[in-house]
Design an enzyme around this catalytic site. Sequence first.
Site, PDB file in Angstrom:
ATOM      1  N   GLU A  32      43.167   8.469 -16.706  1.00 16.72           N
ATOM      2  CA  GLU A  32      42.578   8.814 -17.399  1.00 16.72           C
ATOM      3  C   GLU A  32      42.062   8.401 -18.847  1.00 16.72           C
ATOM      4  O   GLU A  32      42.875   8.217 -18.775  1.00 16.72           O
ATOM      5  CB  GLU A  32      43.897  10.143 -17.936  1.00 16.72           C
ATOM      6  CG  GLU A  32      43.155  11.311 -17.930  1.00 16.72           C
ATOM      7  CD  GLU A  32      44.030  12.621 -18.540  1.00 16.72           C
ATOM      8  OE1 GLU A  32      44.546  12.551 -18.029  1.00 16.72           O
ATOM      9  OE2 GLU A  32      43.349  13.077 -19.838  1.00 16.72           O
ATOM     10  N   LYS A  53      52.304  16.754 -23.569  1.00 17.26           N
ATOM     11  CA  LYS A  53      51.249  16.162 -22.258  1.00 17.26           C
ATOM     12  C   LYS A  53      50.575  15.181 -22.778  1.00 17.26           C
ATOM     13  O   LYS A  53      51.101  14.073 -22.399  1.00 17.26           O
ATOM     14  CB  LYS A  53      50.856  17.127 -22.180  1.00 17.26           C
ATOM     15  CG  LYS A  53      50.284  16.827 -20.381  1.00 17.26           C
ATOM     16  CD  LYS A  53      49.510  16.083 -20.413  1.00 17.26           C
ATOM     17  CE  LYS A  53      48.957  15.807 -18.703  1.00 17.26           C
ATOM     18  NZ  LYS A  53      47.395  14.958 -19.297  1.00 17.26           N
ATOM     19  N   ASP A 112      60.451   2.969 -16.817  1.00 17.29           N
ATOM     20  CA  ASP A 112      60.972   4.087 -16.304  1.00 17.29           C
ATOM     21  C   ASP A 112      60.483   5.160 -17.192  1.00 17.29           C
ATOM     22  O   ASP A 112      60.886   5.559 -17.643  1.00 17.29           O
ATOM     23  CB  ASP A 112      62.562   3.869 -16.271  1.00 17.29           C
ATOM     24  CG  ASP A 112      62.480   5.099 -14.957  1.00 17.29           C
ATOM     25  OD1 ASP A 112      62.322   6.051 -14.455  1.00 17.29           O
ATOM     26  OD2 ASP A 112      63.945   5.449 -14.608  1.00 17.29           O
ATOM     27  N   HIS A 162      35.205  14.927 -22.303  1.00 18.10           N
ATOM     28  CA  HIS A 162      36.339  15.528 -20.839  1.00 18.10           C
ATOM     29  C   HIS A 162      34.615  15.275 -20.149  1.00 18.10           C
ATOM     30  O   HIS A 162      35.295  14.426 -18.747  1.00 18.10           O
ATOM     31  CB  HIS A 162      36.647  16.254 -20.849  1.00 18.10           C
ATOM     32  CG  HIS A 162      38.692  16.009 -21.168  1.00 18.10           C
ATOM     33  ND1 HIS A 162      39.265  16.698 -21.135  1.00 18.10           N
ATOM     34  CD2 HIS A 162      39.013  14.753 -22.336  1.00 18.10           C
ATOM     35  CE1 HIS A 162      40.576  16.397 -21.198  1.00 18.10           C
ATOM     36  NE2 HIS A 162      40.630  14.948 -21.765  1.00 18.10           N
TER      37      HIS A 162
HETATM   38  C1  MEV Z   1      44.643  16.730 -22.422  1.00 18.44           C
HETATM   39  O1  MEV Z   1      45.004  15.696 -21.226  1.00 18.44           O
HETATM   40  C2  MEV Z   1      46.099  16.525 -23.782  1.00 18.44           C
HETATM   41  C3  MEV Z   1      45.393  17.050 -24.012  1.00 18.44           C
HETATM   42  O2  MEV Z   1      45.407  18.752 -23.982  1.00 18.44           O
HETATM   43  C4  MEV Z   1      46.560  17.461 -25.718  1.00 18.44           C
HETATM   44  C5  MEV Z   1      46.514  18.628 -26.661  1.00 18.44           C
HETATM   45  O3  MEV Z   1      45.999  19.596 -26.541  1.00 18.44           O
HETATM   46  O4  MEV Z   1      47.282  18.269 -27.215  1.00 18.44           O
HETATM   47  C6  MEV Z   1      44.530  16.760 -24.831  1.00 18.44           C
END
Ligand code: MEV
Length: 408
Positions: free
Chosen positions: A69, A241, A257, A355
């Site tokens: 990514e 995430k 890991d 993105h």
């Molecule tokens: C995308 O891989 C991660 C985000 O969604 C994290 C966030 O929203 O804080 C941009």
Amino acid sequence: MKFYKLSPEKRRDFLQKQGIKLDQIDSQVLHNLDLLSENVIGQLRLPVGLVQDLLVNGQNYQVPMVTEEASVVAAANNGAGIVAKAGGFTASSQRDGIWGQIVMQVAENFEVSHLHDMLPVMIKKTNSHFASLVSHGGGVRKIELKQINDLLYVKVLVDPAEAMGANKVNSILELMADELENFSGIKQKLFAILSNYPSQVTTVRAAVPIDLIGGIETARKIVLLSRIGQDDPMRAVTNNKGIMNGVDAVLLATGNDTRAVEAACGVFASKTGTYTSLSEWRLENEKLVGKLSIPLPIGTVGGSINSRKDVRQNYRILGEKIAAEQLANIIAAIGLANNLAALLAISTKGIQAGHMKLQARNIVTSLDATAAEKKVVFQKIINNKKYSQSAGQEFLREIREENNASRN
Ligand code: MEV
């Protein structure tokens, strides 16, 4: 012959006989990979990207990140660059060990207090079997006991020194479980295995003057976003995430890991009983102040780290002599850098702008075209805001027609 006993070439033949087309692979590479895992038939390659200036505790690092990514590496560089201008991250790691768990079945009249006096001797005896670990500064640190009816729970804290230590902890636990089975009243061992419960917690902080992130309005939005992440699990998981985007990429680069860290971070994020953000941002004296605490059961030696050339290269980039504590600080700092960049993008231009550029890049990468053609197609996708595979093909056809026409 069993599939796992076949040579990797024979396993590949087996798939090819089913009509599955496999990519070429160098036979030496294939055999090296066969030593790393089970039932190996090929490889999957990922790019190593670089964060150039990560300033942690006054030291500058170049950090390799392994991810497909692209926005993750871009975000980490962006966040790290902003924090470097603000004096860098401060981080500290509490690395007193990882937990192991032994559960024994005991007689109903078993008295756990009888075992307490034995614990110092048991720790000493166990450590004497693991002299190499002790000589590297590790070993069993403490044992905690709890009895619930006919079950005895034994919690063992093991300091793995510079290693992740999973194998070592399991060996220690099995040895201790065998010892425990000799005590009167203990009937049988149910299991003895390390626990992925959070331990080895690293905390990283950054204090960013608001002019470095575009002023007070943006700072306030980031604080608000952070508050939502504290209260709302739906936002918290997305926030986390974004943090794990960075954390996992450095874990992969350093042969650590990812699953152990992910599992522990999930529990850590729920430690209050409600799933919440791992990071927190607030305003303090004209500065946006961020904090992230995460469990990082990582190592810089052991496992497959020493045997993988691709991983060794990444340690050369980080600094050969890097200690597990330093690496944990770096990983957490990258997590917070990614988080800052994501919150900044969300509270200003939105996440899609960056993105969609990456989406365009993915489209052109998959085209059967020259580098020059790909460059033109990329620009056409962006200018026309058409981000589909078919649009990419169409633009390629167009530029080839134009090129042919100008040649004739
Ligand atoms: C995308 O891989 C991660 C985000 O969604 C994290 C966030 O929203 O804080 C941009």
